[in-house]
Write a protein that holds these residues in place. Structure first.
Motif, PDB file in Angstrom:
ATOM      1  N   LYS A 296       0.116  25.836  -5.074  1.00 10.06           N
ATOM      2  CA  LYS A 296      -0.303  26.392  -6.367  1.00 10.06           C
ATOM      3  C   LYS A 296      -0.489  25.323  -7.443  1.00 10.06           C
ATOM      4  CE  LYS A 296       2.233  30.672  -5.559  1.00 10.06           C
ATOM      5  NZ  LYS A 296       3.426  31.440  -5.963  1.00 10.06           N
ATOM      6  N   GLN A 297      -0.083  24.102  -7.172  1.00  7.93           N
ATOM      7  CA  GLN A 297      -0.077  23.056  -8.193  1.00  7.93           C
ATOM      8  C   GLN A 297      -1.480  22.541  -8.506  1.00  7.93           C
ATOM      9  OE1 GLN A 297       2.807  22.529  -9.825  1.00  7.93           O
ATOM     10  NE2 GLN A 297       3.601  24.081  -8.407  1.00  7.93           N
ATOM     11  N   LYS A 298      -1.650  22.082  -9.723  1.00  8.88           N
ATOM     12  CA  LYS A 298      -2.932  21.551 -10.184  1.00  8.88           C
ATOM     13  C   LYS A 298      -3.325  20.340  -9.331  1.00  8.88           C
ATOM     14  CE  LYS A 298      -5.318  19.839 -14.207  1.00  8.88           C
ATOM     15  NZ  LYS A 298      -5.259  19.518 -15.613  1.00  8.88           N
ATOM     16  N   GLY A 299      -4.573  20.330  -8.918  1.00  7.32           N
ATOM     17  CA  GLY A 299      -5.089  19.213  -8.135  1.00  7.32           C
ATOM     18  C   GLY A 299      -4.875  19.343  -6.640  1.00  7.32           C
ATOM     19  N   MET A 300      -4.095  20.322  -6.222  1.00  7.39           N
ATOM     20  CA  MET A 300      -3.801  20.515  -4.801  1.00  7.39           C
ATOM     21  C   MET A 300      -4.983  21.234  -4.139  1.00  7.39           C
ATOM     22  SD  MET A 300      -1.525  19.945  -2.435  1.00  7.39           S
ATOM     23  CE  MET A 300      -0.245  19.343  -3.509  1.00  7.39           C
ATOM     24  N   ASN A 301      -5.466  20.712  -3.023  1.00  6.74           N
ATOM     25  CA  ASN A 301      -6.583  21.321  -2.298  1.00  6.74           C
ATOM     26  C   ASN A 301      -6.123  22.014  -1.014  1.00  6.74           C
ATOM     27  OD1 ASN A 301      -8.510  20.258  -4.162  1.00  6.74           O
ATOM     28  ND2 ASN A 301      -8.298  18.284  -3.149  1.00  6.74           N
ATOM     29  N   LYS A 302      -5.341  21.298  -0.222  1.00  5.02           N
ATOM     30  CA  LYS A 302      -4.807  21.885   1.013  1.00  5.02           C
ATOM     31  C   LYS A 302      -3.594  21.090   1.439  1.00  5.02           C
ATOM     32  CE  LYS A 302      -7.889  19.489   4.285  1.00  5.02           C
ATOM     33  NZ  LYS A 302      -8.612  18.678   3.315  1.00  5.02           N
ATOM     34  N   LEU A 303      -2.810  21.688   2.324  1.00  9.46           N
ATOM     35  CA  LEU A 303      -1.674  20.982   2.899  1.00  9.46           C
ATOM     36  C   LEU A 303      -1.434  21.485   4.315  1.00  9.46           C
ATOM     37  CD1 LEU A 303       1.100  22.943   2.811  1.00  9.46           C
ATOM     38  CD2 LEU A 303       0.810  22.509   0.403  1.00  9.46           C
ATOM     39  N   PHE A 304      -0.891  20.605   5.118  1.00 13.08           N
ATOM     40  CA  PHE A 304      -0.488  20.935   6.483  1.00 13.08           C
ATOM     41  C   PHE A 304       0.962  20.530   6.612  1.00 13.08           C
ATOM     42  CE2 PHE A 304       0.591  19.419  10.683  1.00 13.08           C
ATOM     43  CZ  PHE A 304       0.273  20.524  11.454  1.00 13.08           C
ATOM     44  N   PHE A 305       1.762  21.384   7.243  1.00 12.21           N
ATOM     45  CA  PHE A 305       3.164  21.020   7.455  1.00 12.21           C
ATOM     46  C   PHE A 305       3.626  21.468   8.824  1.00 12.21           C
ATOM     47  CE2 PHE A 305       3.270  25.226   5.669  1.00 12.21           C
ATOM     48  CZ  PHE A 305       4.348  25.870   6.257  1.00 12.21           C
ATOM     49  N   SER A 306       4.559  20.712   9.355  1.00  7.88           N
ATOM     50  CA  SER A 306       5.174  21.082  10.633  1.00  7.88           C
ATOM     51  C   SER A 306       6.662  20.798  10.547  1.00  7.88           C
ATOM     52  CB  SER A 306       4.544  20.333  11.802  1.00  7.88           C
ATOM     53  OG  SER A 306       4.770  18.949  11.708  1.00  7.88           O
ATOM     54  N   ILE A 307       7.446  21.712  11.077  1.00  2.71           N
ATOM     55  CA  ILE A 307       8.893  21.551  11.132  1.00  2.71           C
ATOM     56  C   ILE A 307       9.231  20.986  12.498  1.00  2.71           C
ATOM     57  CG2 ILE A 307      11.127  22.715  11.006  1.00  2.71           C
ATOM     58  CD1 ILE A 307       9.640  24.963   9.435  1.00  2.71           C
ATOM     59  N   GLU A 308       9.945  19.877  12.492  1.00  2.00           N
ATOM     60  CA  GLU A 308      10.271  19.202  13.742  1.00  2.00           C
ATOM     61  C   GLU A 308      11.777  19.028  13.865  1.00  2.00           C
ATOM     62  OE1 GLU A 308       7.713  15.860  15.274  1.00  2.00           O
ATOM     63  OE2 GLU A 308       9.548  14.738  14.867  1.00  2.00           O
ATOM     64  N   ASP A 309      12.293  19.251  15.061  1.00  2.00           N
ATOM     65  CA  ASP A 309      13.707  19.021  15.329  1.00  2.00           C
ATOM     66  C   ASP A 309      14.013  17.528  15.273  1.00  2.00           C
ATOM     67  OD1 ASP A 309      14.162  21.717  15.804  1.00  2.00           O
ATOM     68  OD2 ASP A 309      13.815  21.528  17.952  1.00  2.00           O
TER      69      ASP A 309
ATOM     70  N   LYS B 154       2.868  14.687  17.521  1.00  2.00           N
ATOM     71  CA  LYS B 154       3.423  14.149  18.771  1.00  2.00           C
ATOM     72  C   LYS B 154       4.414  15.090  19.439  1.00  2.00           C
ATOM     73  CE  LYS B 154       7.213  11.698  16.539  1.00  2.00           C
ATOM     74  NZ  LYS B 154       7.165  12.568  15.378  1.00  2.00           N
ATOM     75  N   GLY B 155       5.150  15.839  18.650  1.00  2.13           N
ATOM     76  CA  GLY B 155       6.172  16.695  19.219  1.00  2.13           C
ATOM     77  C   GLY B 155       5.764  18.145  19.390  1.00  2.13           C
ATOM     78  N   PHE B 156       4.498  18.433  19.125  1.00  6.77           N
ATOM     79  CA  PHE B 156       4.052  19.827  19.237  1.00  6.77           C
ATOM     80  C   PHE B 156       4.353  20.371  20.621  1.00  6.77           C
ATOM     81  CE2 PHE B 156       0.852  21.098  15.792  1.00  6.77           C
ATOM     82  CZ  PHE B 156       1.634  20.531  14.824  1.00  6.77           C
ATOM     83  N   TRP B 157       4.790  21.621  20.648  1.00  8.18           N
ATOM     84  CA  TRP B 157       5.125  22.343  21.871  1.00  8.18           C
ATOM     85  C   TRP B 157       6.332  21.744  22.572  1.00  8.18           C
ATOM     86  CZ3 TRP B 157       0.015  21.257  20.575  1.00  8.18           C
ATOM     87  CH2 TRP B 157      -0.701  22.362  20.135  1.00  8.18           C
ATOM     88  N   LYS B 158       7.013  20.841  21.912  1.00 11.74           N
ATOM     89  CA  LYS B 158       8.212  20.248  22.490  1.00 11.74           C
ATOM     90  C   LYS B 158       9.329  20.255  21.446  1.00 11.74           C
ATOM     91  CE  LYS B 158       9.527  15.713  24.118  1.00 11.74           C
ATOM     92  NZ  LYS B 158       8.988  14.413  24.485  1.00 11.74           N
ATOM     93  N   ARG B 159       9.061  19.619  20.269  1.00 14.07           N
ATOM     94  CA  ARG B 159      10.093  19.526  19.243  1.00 14.07           C
ATOM     95  C   ARG B 159       9.681  20.201  17.948  1.00 14.07           C
ATOM     96  NH1 ARG B 159      10.523  13.676  18.963  1.00 14.07           N
ATOM     97  NH2 ARG B 159      11.039  14.094  16.810  1.00 14.07           N
ATOM     98  N   THR B 160       8.501  20.790  17.896  1.00  9.55           N
ATOM     99  CA  THR B 160       8.038  21.448  16.669  1.00  9.55           C
ATOM    100  C   THR B 160       8.324  22.938  16.757  1.00  9.55           C
ATOM    101  OG1 THR B 160       6.318  19.805  16.375  1.00  9.55           O
ATOM    102  CG2 THR B 160       6.034  21.889  15.205  1.00  9.55           C
ATOM    103  N   SER B 161       9.022  23.449  15.745  1.00  9.41           N
ATOM    104  CA  SER B 161       9.376  24.861  15.780  1.00  9.41           C
ATOM    105  C   SER B 161       8.388  25.733  14.999  1.00  9.41           C
ATOM    106  CB  SER B 161      10.780  25.061  15.224  1.00  9.41           C
ATOM    107  OG  SER B 161      10.851  24.622  13.889  1.00  9.41           O
TER     108      SER B 161
END
Length: 124
Positions: free
Chosen positions: A43-56, A109-116
Motif C-alpha cells: 500500500k505504500q507510496k512508490g510500491m509497484n509489486k513485491l514477491f515474498f517467500s517464507i523459508e525454513d 533455491k528451496g522451493f518445494w523443499k524448504r519454502t512453506s
C-alpha cells in the motif's frame, strides 16, 4: 523438482525488481503473520509489486522471508521496517538488486523443499 525451481527462478527473474531483502523475526514467520506485513507494504507510496517467500532456517525451527521489491522510491532498512510494521532489527538484509537473475535463483533455491509459502502482490 530442480527443474521446477529453475523455471520459477526464470519467471521471477524476468520481472523488474529494485530491492532484495531478508526479514527475520524473534518468532516463526508463517503465511498468516507475513501476509499482514506484505499487505501493509504494498500500500505504500512508490510500491509497484513485491514477491515474498517464507523459508525454513537450516539450523533451527525458525523461518525467514525473502523479499523482492519493485518500487519507484528509495529504501533503507529503517523505511522498510516502518512500512512493514516491524522493528528495524527484523530487516536483516536490504540491498539494491544488481543481478536479478542471481537473486531470483537464490530465493527460489528451496522451493518445494524448504519454502512453506510464497506469494506476489501488485499495487491496485
Amino acid at each position: 523438482m530442480v527443474t521446477k525451481c529453475k523455471d520459477y527462478g526464470k519467471w521471477i527473474g524476468s520481472a523488474n525488481w529494485t530491492y532484495n531483502a531478508t526479514i527475520r523475526r524473534h518468532y516463526k514467520l508463517t503465511e498468516f503473520n507475513t501476509k499482514k506485513m506484505m499487505d501493509n507494504l504494498i500500500k505504500q507510496k512508490g510500491m509497484n509489486k513485491l514477491f515474498f517467500s517464507i523459508e525454513d532456517d537450516k539450523n533451527d525451527n525458525m523461518t525467514h522471508v525473502h523479499l523482492l521489491i519493485d518500487s519507484d522510491s528509495n529504501y533503507s532498512r529503517e523505511r522498510l521496517a516502518r512500512e512493514l510494521g516491524v522493528n528495524m532489527k527484523a530487516v536483516s538484509f536490504l540491498e539494491e538488486v544488481k543481478s536479478i537473475r542471481d537473486i531470483a535463483y537464490y530465493i527460489t533455491k528451496g522451493f518445494w523443499k524448504r519454502t512453506s509459502f510464497y506469494d506476489i502482490r501488485f499495487k491496485k
